[in-house]
Design a protein around this motif. Structure first.
Motif: not given
Length: 251
Positions: A205-208, A210-214, A233-234
């Motif tokens: 979930p957090k990986e995804k 960060l992918e969106f934000l990046a 999110f955290d």
């Protein structure tokens, strides 16, 4: 067709797309196409919600980079279930927007308003309340206005129900410093719901997130919006883990 002279009760969400004011031609075209897709997904989600909301109760208005989402409840104030269902719809809307490279920030108000779909007109007490707060937060997300938070808390006190899966009590960071303690749409929860999660490719979930934000540029002066979004999110994930732990302890 309703006319502006017919006052209605309901829920009003006003959202603006962060960074859209600086879009070039290619980005504007992508934004318009993506916004249309996300609004279509919004209508589909409204049809899927079991409860007191139907797609026919929802109308959207768009003005440049701003979106208004209106839920009409007729002569009655929105019930707690309708409010919860609306937050659930907004939860999916925000994650769909992230997936389609749109960063929305906004507010949710409860009350009365006048609207006319034919003339693209919506105005009134609830609209004014949402408009006063929709651009004040320093993050990506949607929160209830102070008045809406009081109304929701009144319902929760009366019904003694927890709606934390869709709304979280949170100190929302504001532009210029300070926080607003309010109810926030718990959009991170969607990353953990199999039927609506954007993590179908196996990403964490957090990986995804960060992918969106990046996918977006982070110019100087706006980095706090991204960091505050990750912090929320955290916080939401921590809340989810606590709920799981409590359920396991009760077994």
């Amino acid at each position: 067709m309703r006319t502006p002279s017919e006052r209605q009760n309901g829920i009003v969400a006003i959202l603006d797309a962060l960074g859209a004011a600086n879009y070039g031609d290619a980005e504007i075209k992508r934004f318009i196409n993506s916004r249309q897709i996300v609004l279509q997904l919004l209508n589909q989600k409204a049809e899927d919600v079991f409860g007191e909301i139907r797609a026919s109760m929802i109308t959207t208005f768009t003005f440049n980079d701003t979106v208004l989402i209106i839920l009409r409840t007729g002569d009655q104030e929105p019930s707690l279930q309708q409010i919860s269902d609306f937050f659930r719809i907004m939860r999916k809307f925000l994650v769909d927007s992230l997936e389609h490279r749109i960063l929305f920030r906004g507010s949710i108000a409860l009350g009365t308003f006048y609207s006319n779909d034919g003339t693209n007109t919506v105005m009134g007490q609830a609209v004014t309340d949402a408009a006063a707060w929709y651009d004040k937060a320093d993050w990506v997300g949607v929160h209830a206005t102070p008045r809406a938070t009081l109304v929701i808390q009144r319902w929760l006190e009366h019904e003694d129900k927890s709606k934390c899966n869709v709304m979280l009590d949170y100190a929302v960071p504001l532009k210029g410093g300070g926080v607003l303690r309010t109810k926030a749409v718990n959009w991170p929860k969607a990353f953990f719901v199999d039927s609506i999660s954007p993590c179908s490719d196996g990403a964490e979930p957090k990986e995804k997130l960060l992918e969106f934000l990046a996918q977006h540029q982070v110019p100087w002066g706006v980095e706090s919006k991204f960091y505050n979004t990750i912090a929320f999110f955290d916080y939401a994930v921590e809340h989810i883990e606590k709920q799981k732990s409590s359920r396991n302890d009760a077994k």
